[in-house]
Write a protein that holds these residues in place. Structure first.
Motif, PDB file in Angstrom:
ATOM      1  N   GLN A 135     125.549 -31.929  19.199  1.00 11.86           N
ATOM      2  CA  GLN A 135     125.893 -33.119  19.964  1.00 11.86           C
ATOM      3  C   GLN A 135     125.104 -33.155  21.269  1.00 11.86           C
ATOM      4  N   TYR A 138     121.686 -34.230  20.389  1.00 17.33           N
ATOM      5  CA  TYR A 138     121.721 -35.661  20.052  1.00 17.33           C
ATOM      6  C   TYR A 138     121.724 -36.509  21.333  1.00 17.33           C
ATOM      7  N   ASP A 139     122.580 -36.140  22.288  1.00 19.77           N
ATOM      8  CA  ASP A 139     122.676 -36.899  23.543  1.00 19.77           C
ATOM      9  C   ASP A 139     121.368 -36.824  24.327  1.00 19.77           C
ATOM     10  N   LEU A 141     118.279 -36.293  23.144  1.00 21.79           N
ATOM     11  CA  LEU A 141     117.236 -37.065  22.463  1.00 21.79           C
ATOM     12  C   LEU A 141     117.500 -38.558  22.587  1.00 21.79           C
ATOM     13  N   ASN A 142     118.761 -38.952  22.473  1.00 24.58           N
ATOM     14  CA  ASN A 142     119.121 -40.366  22.590  1.00 24.58           C
ATOM     15  C   ASN A 142     118.769 -40.889  23.979  1.00 24.58           C
ATOM     16  N   GLY A 143     119.034 -40.060  25.005  1.00 22.75           N
ATOM     17  CA  GLY A 143     118.678 -40.462  26.367  1.00 22.75           C
ATOM     18  C   GLY A 143     117.177 -40.572  26.551  1.00 22.75           C
ATOM     19  N   ILE A 145     114.947 -41.258  24.206  1.00 24.70           N
ATOM     20  CA  ILE A 145     114.479 -42.453  23.488  1.00 24.70           C
ATOM     21  C   ILE A 145     114.789 -43.713  24.281  1.00 24.70           C
ATOM     22  N   SER A 146     115.972 -43.760  24.901  1.00 23.68           N
ATOM     23  CA  SER A 146     116.344 -44.929  25.699  1.00 23.68           C
ATOM     24  C   SER A 146     115.374 -45.123  26.861  1.00 23.68           C
ATOM     25  N   THR A 287     115.145 -35.616  14.060  1.00 20.59           N
ATOM     26  CA  THR A 287     115.287 -36.961  14.611  1.00 20.59           C
ATOM     27  C   THR A 287     116.763 -37.197  14.923  1.00 20.59           C
ATOM     28  N   LEU A 288     117.066 -38.311  15.563  1.00 20.14           N
ATOM     29  CA  LEU A 288     118.461 -38.663  15.836  1.00 20.14           C
ATOM     30  C   LEU A 288     119.262 -38.759  14.541  1.00 20.14           C
ATOM     31  N   GLU A 289     118.665 -39.375  13.524  1.00 17.08           N
ATOM     32  CA  GLU A 289     119.349 -39.534  12.240  1.00 17.08           C
ATOM     33  C   GLU A 289     119.617 -38.174  11.597  1.00 17.08           C
ATOM     34  N   GLU A 292     122.541 -36.577  13.394  1.00 19.83           N
ATOM     35  CA  GLU A 292     123.781 -37.261  13.030  1.00 19.83           C
ATOM     36  C   GLU A 292     124.238 -36.854  11.630  1.00 19.83           C
TER      37      GLU A 292
END
Length: 326
Positions: A135, A138-139, A141-143, A145-146, A287-289, A292
């Motif tokens: 997690q 994930y957070d 990488l998500n940040g 990408i944003s 990757t994010l996927e 997840e």
């Protein structure tokens, strides 16, 4: 001063179309792993061999346990290799054996159940740690990408505005080559806007994730033994039972749920083998996927493992109450 419009166009095109190679993001959780609890395999290393030394009449014991304990309690005791000790307890209880001997046997069983619960909690703690680690990745990488999406959007706006301004300046200055320069600048602006717009919706960034102790591998391979799961827990997961008229086990239930949700990927996907190797190996670029999907796979696995707690508590209650729970 005469502007070098062809050069400006080339610079804009080069800046817009140049592609920067980005390595996988790396943060502390990427490779540090989770600490293996000292209580792992504690039950099996201390008690399983001792339990095997108890002598018992298998047929006689089966009849006694069938009347005294529920099927689930007997099954978990079998996974723990505790049937001989449990049979001894049931006989002492039935024959009103010397209270001190009976209490000693009862305490020994309770101690073994507590140790097995500790062993189970150790495994769940490690899995929970891995889940939190995923997690965190994930957070992160998500940040990341944003941020890149926002940056690409800004660049798209700047490129569009800049080419519009340059085209306006050329039109104001005026010369016979203006139409060609204006068209070139317009094309450059369109290319730049399209490129950065595409960049904003097609971020495929990855993050480095290494997992040297992989809880998914043994489940997938359905091996006869495991170097990660305690033997009594592995016995529980791999033991066959009947469900809706079919023989199965908890390992197959986990695999079936993964397949239903197309985890780690649909079998007909061309990247299926690649993703399978990533998930079941020691890790790589996720990757994010991917993260997840791995989190979902762990959640399904935990749902099956956690049922051991129910059976252990049931066995403990039936010993304390003095009768089986229907």
């Amino acid at each position: 001063m005469r502007l070098n419009y062809p050069l400006i166009i080339l610079v804009l095109l080069g800046g817009c179309l140049s592609s920067c190679y980005r390595k996988a993001l790396i943060i502390q959780a990427s490779a540090e792993g989770c600490m293996i609890p000292e209580s792992s395999f504690l039950y099996d290393s201390l008690l399983a061999v001792k339990n095997s030394l108890y002598e018992t009449d298998t047929l006689d014991c089966a009849k006694i346990l069938q009347n005294r304990f529920s099927l689930r309690s007997s099954n978990i005791a079998q996974d723990m290799q505790m049937i001989p000790l449990l049979c001894k307890f049931a006989k002492q209880e039935k024959n009103n054996t010397n209270p001190s001997e009976f209490i000693q046997t009862k305490v020994e069983i309770q101690q073994q159940i507590l140790v097995s619960i500790t062993d189970l909690n150790s495994l769940l703690s490690e899995i929970t740690c891995e889940r939190e680690r995923m997690q965190e990745l994930y957070d992160a990488l998500n940040g990341q990408i944003s941020k890149r999406i926002n940056k690409a959007t800004v660049y798209s706006i700047i490129a569009g505005g800049l080419t519009t301004i340059i085209a306006a300046v050329i039109a104001i200055k005026g010369n016979e080559d203006v139409p060609y320069y204006e068209q070139g600048i317009g094309i450059t602006g369109a290319v730049a806007g399209t490129y950065w717009g595409f960049r904003s919706i097609s971020q495929k960034s990855k993050i480095k994730f290494l997992h040297f102790r992989n809880h998914l591998t043994d489940i997938w391979l359905q091996q006869s033994w495991s170097h990660i799961y305690s033997p009594y827990i592995w016995n529980y997961l791999s033991k066959p039972f009947t469900l809706k008229g079919k023989t199965t086990n908890r390992l197959e239930l986990v695999l079936n749920k993964w397949e239903e949700l197309e985890l780690p990927l649909a079998k007909d996907d061309r990247k299926y083998e690649q993703k399978l190797h990533l998930m079941l190996g020691m890790g790589g670029d996720y990757t994010l996927e991917d993260l997840e999907n791995r989190i979902k796979m762990y959640e399904i696995l935990v749902d099956e493992i956690i049922t051991i707690n129910y059976d252990l508590n049931r066995l403990q209650e039936e010993i304390m109450l003095g009768f089986k729970i229907h």
